[in-house]
Design an enzyme around this catalytic site. Sequence first.
Site, PDB file in Angstrom:
ATOM      1  N   HIS A  71       0.833  -1.202   0.000  1.00 56.91           N
ATOM      2  CA  HIS A  71       0.000   0.000   0.000  1.00 56.91           C
ATOM      3  C   HIS A  71       0.871   1.258   0.000  1.00 56.91           C
ATOM      4  O   HIS A  71       0.573   2.227  -0.716  1.00 56.91           O
ATOM      5  CB  HIS A  71      -0.932  -0.010   1.216  1.00 56.91           C
ATOM      6  CG  HIS A  71      -1.774   1.209   1.357  1.00 56.91           C
ATOM      7  ND1 HIS A  71      -2.657   1.624   0.384  1.00 56.91           N
ATOM      8  CD2 HIS A  71      -1.858   2.125   2.358  1.00 56.91           C
ATOM      9  CE1 HIS A  71      -3.257   2.741   0.783  1.00 56.91           C
ATOM     10  NE2 HIS A  71      -2.780   3.061   1.975  1.00 56.91           N
ATOM     11  N   ASP A  74       2.299   1.724  -3.472  1.00 57.86           N
ATOM     12  CA  ASP A  74       1.236   2.151  -4.368  1.00 57.86           C
ATOM     13  C   ASP A  74       0.885   3.618  -4.136  1.00 57.86           C
ATOM     14  O   ASP A  74       0.751   4.393  -5.093  1.00 57.86           O
ATOM     15  CB  ASP A  74       0.008   1.265  -4.159  1.00 57.86           C
ATOM     16  CG  ASP A  74      -1.149   1.651  -5.048  1.00 57.86           C
ATOM     17  OD1 ASP A  74      -0.955   1.723  -6.276  1.00 57.86           O
ATOM     18  OD2 ASP A  74      -2.251   1.888  -4.516  1.00 57.86           O
TER      19      ASP A  74
END
Length: 104
Positions: A71, A74
């Site tokens: 995460h 990203d």
Amino acid sequence: MIGFEIVAYAGDAMTDLLHALDAAREGDFDKAEELRKSAYDSMIEAHNIQTNILSKEAGGSEMDVTFIMVHAQDTLMTTMMLEKQTKFFIDEYKRIAALEAKLG
């Protein structure tokens, strides 16, 4: 905790970039540039943390790939792309404002 740091810095940068776009659309280019600079500084912090992790892994340290780290990566990469787009759009809003001023 490292993943959360990257997410926090990148998330702050993303928020600043979105506000910068709003400011540019409203014609407040000084505020837009200030927010873009703030976002860039936050992205540098996130990128420095990321680089440190990459260096450790390249040096032989084992790293766990967690969902938080995925995460974080990203979020950082998305924010880096948004920063490039924000710069483009601020420049375009400035160009449009200049043309509108010429037209009266």
